[in-house]
Design a protein around this motif. Structure first.
Motif: not given
Length: 345
Positions: A260-266
């Motif tokens: 969905r084009g959502i960045p991720v902090l992981a």
């Protein structure tokens, strides 16, 4: 084509217990059926991976009732804890173990030794299995999860809508996330946590106490399990997926966000860096921090919330990564290859 017997945990279709493993199993059963395999599912109720004696006996009876030379794909949550049952039928059945999360113990070593082939759900998992156990490399295959195409999320200018999709449990790191958020209360943000609340009730109670102690109750929502349109709506409203897991073999929610084009902090743990991936020329479509480190997580949240340029770069990278994600057909094809090799072994 030979009938494929698939042995699955009993809660595979329980809407109250969504998990990456259950979702993966359901998708591959559907995909293999569509690819022409006659699939016969055997759901085995029980407290896997800690079954009772009666549940072990029921599984042993199931295996004993399968015809000679049957091809059997068995979920690792079940397979990895029943080496005696597998060994009893290793010469008679073609056993293929599907390992989502390695246990790293002698019980699993003996169980996988009885299998004709092993399928790992990530490159990281395969590497761990080969490092830990005396398995021939040619018998251990990789079939990483696919992802469904999805409409891109619009995102908000402030980037303040945070989403965590995971069972609320110790290993998923919600406690770390709450402590990190307590350090950034001077910024605008909200957090929705989508995931089952019944796996570790004591942990959920303690988490609620920490949320209350930090006065975050009006900003942190424990939404319980979401699926279908409700989960899709949660993704559509999100600016950033936060996945502070203490351990992860792949992290399907990461690629679901990226679709969905959502960045991720992981967390930089297990297979999460591989799932996040990279794009050219923008690099990673998100940020990685050490697991179990609320200070590092808080610092990364500040970077995201304070820097519009960073948000735009990560969103651009996420849109680029979106175009490179594999679908579930690729996963099914790789499992098919492993199953055919097991039949020919």
């Amino acid at each position: 084509m030979s009938t494929l017997h698939v042995i699955l945990p009993g809660d595979i279709d329980d809407p109250a217990s969504p998990s990456g493993g259950n979702g993966y199993d359901r998708r591959i059963c559907t995909g293999l059926t569509a690819a022409g395999w006659p699939v016969r599912e055997h759901s085995v109720p029980g407290g896997w991976p800690q079954p009772s004696a009666a549940e072990r006996a029921a599984l042993a009876g199931l295996l004993a009732g399968l015809p000679d030379d049957a091809l059997v794909l068995i979920d690792g949550l079940v397979a990895s804890v029943v080496p005696e049952a597998l060994a009893a039928h290793a010469r008679r059945l073609r056993l293929v173990a599907l390992v989502h999360l390695p246990r790293d113990d002698d019980t699993e070593a003996r169980a996988l030794a009885a299998a004709t082939a092993v399928i790992a759900t990530s490159d990281w998992t395969r590497d761990q299995l080969l490092r830990r156990y005396a398995l021939p490399a040619g018998r251990v295959h990789v079939a990483a999860p696919g992802v469904d195409p999805a409409s891109p999320a619009s995102g908000s200018p402030a980037g303040s809508a945070l989403l965590c999709v995971a069972a609320v449990a110790t290993h998923k790191g919600h406690d770390v996330l709450v402590e990190a958020l307590a350090a950034v209360t001077d910024r605008r943000w909200t957090l929705t946590c989508a995931g089952p609340l019944h796996r570790e009730p004591a942990f959920v109670d303690r988490l609620g106490e920490r949320i209350a102690a930090h006065r975050l109750g009006d900003r942190v929502r424990l939404a319980g399990p979401l699926a279908g349109d409700r989960l899709a709506a949660a993704y559509a409203a999100a600016d950033l997926l936060v996945h502070p897991s203490r351990g992860e073999t792949y992290g399907m929610v990461v690629t679901e966000a990226l679709a969905r084009g959502i960045p991720v902090l992981a967390s930089a743990v297990g297979g999460l860096p591989d799932a996040l991936g990279r794009t050219a020329p923008d690099g990673r479509p998100g940020l990685l921090v050490p697991p179990g480190d609320p200070e590092a997580l808080a610092a990364a949240l500040r970077r995201w919330l304070d820097d519009p340029g960073l948000r735009e770069r990560l969103r651009r990278a996420a849109r680029g990564r979106r175009a490179t994600l594999q679908d579930w057909t690729t996963t099914t094809d790789r499992i098919t290859t492993a199953l055919k090799e097991a039949m020919a072994a």
